[in-house]
Design an enzyme around this catalytic site. Sequence first.
Site, PDB file in Angstrom:
ATOM      1  N   LYS A  16       0.094   3.797  -2.582  1.00 33.78           N
ATOM      2  CA  LYS A  16      -0.864   4.894  -2.426  1.00 33.78           C
ATOM      3  C   LYS A  16      -0.188   6.257  -2.257  1.00 33.78           C
ATOM      4  CE  LYS A  16      -4.564   2.012  -0.468  1.00 33.78           C
ATOM      5  NZ  LYS A  16      -3.913   0.724  -0.204  1.00 33.78           N
ATOM      6  N   SER A  48      -5.626   2.841   4.930  1.00 30.08           N
ATOM      7  CA  SER A  48      -5.054   2.253   3.723  1.00 30.08           C
ATOM      8  C   SER A  48      -6.123   1.556   2.889  1.00 30.08           C
ATOM      9  CB  SER A  48      -3.942   1.257   4.088  1.00 30.08           C
ATOM     10  OG  SER A  48      -3.106   1.028   2.984  1.00 30.08           O
ATOM     11  N   SER A  64       0.794  -1.235   0.000  1.00 28.24           N
ATOM     12  CA  SER A  64       0.000   0.000   0.000  1.00 28.24           C
ATOM     13  C   SER A  64       0.820   1.275   0.000  1.00 28.24           C
ATOM     14  CB  SER A  64      -0.960   0.011   1.199  1.00 28.24           C
ATOM     15  OG  SER A  64      -2.064  -0.822   0.945  1.00 28.24           O
TER      16      SER A  64
END
Length: 393
Positions: A71, A128, A68
């Site tokens: 991101k 997340s 993640s």
Amino acid sequence: MRIRIGKGKRVLSLLLAAALFFGLLCPLTPQAAAETLDLPVPAAVLMEFSTGKVLYEKSAHEKRPCASITKVMTLLLVFEAIDSGVLHYDDVLTASAHAAGMGGSDIWLKEGEQMTVDDLIKACVVMSANDAAVVLAEAVAGTEESFVARMNARAAELGMADTTFKNCNGLDEDGHLTSAYDVAVMSRALMEHEKIFDYTLIWIDYVRGGQTQLVNTNKLVRSYNGIKGLKTGTTSAAGSCISAAAERNGMTLIGVVLGAENTKDRFSAASSLLDYGFANWKITVPEAPALPDLPVTGGMTDTVHLEAAAPQGVLTAVSEQGTLEIAPELPESVEAPVEKGQQVGVVRVSMNGETVEEIPVTAAESAEAITFGSAMRYLLEWFFLGAETQSGG
């Protein structure tokens, strides 16, 4: 009972004392200190934010999945879209079937459910949330596929040569790879948008009018002195990853850890990276020198005022014993005409005789050259001003 210390133990004690004394007199250089870092992770980078200088690296360019932390790039493009007016924090977005079907870490969006950009960013950063990331991506580019193309284009612009994105949230996918160095680069770019810290420093918050609780996945927010964020990530392929940013004494560091075996090792390694940076490096901000007025030859005025931007902080090793010097380098005079903003010299910042920054010195005002017309205009203004003064007007 009296205990006698054997000769061998006495010698060992003396050696240890000598080693301690010598160590105090001759502290480890940053390079030597870095070599003592034993991080239980396959890849890591420590970068200073203002300069982009790498202070520590371990397999920095090894291509790896980053979960993640992907991101970070998604959020960078979202903030750039907000800056350009494409998105607004109070815009209400609708979850598509594609977004609602993400799975993994999410906030369980249902197809057709609506949420503000502000809440979606919050969910993306704090929890997340994969589904929230896709909703934002679709709002920016129409489809996740188009958004991913923009992610790769932006990565190329930033010089992220080790990176290929396949999705916007970091779910495991063949070919979805980056490196510790590239993560630091995109983290630095995201941190230029200071609004991000309004989200990364949240510990607990809510969306859906208080119905859904968000708890930050970055436990350093509660435990590390000076922490500012930034993003965690975990998948079976990527392991446990983090990009951690912290600030102390005017210096901001970015510590990236990829591939840790567990969250404990992830946070421990990130803390060790940041501790090493703060212990061995510092930012020194030199005091700006006073700038004299610069004589003008052939001008309607004798001098012009000068101006220069404030010097930036200089990154130096704590163990470095050099002297930071700053001095203006200006000509004896400047020939008219002089335009406001025209560069006439530099302020040079140097460390141990080596230039570390050059700041342009510019004219703060214009100086017109002497011509027949300008001289006549000056005489007429002087004549009429003098007449008004004599008449008491």
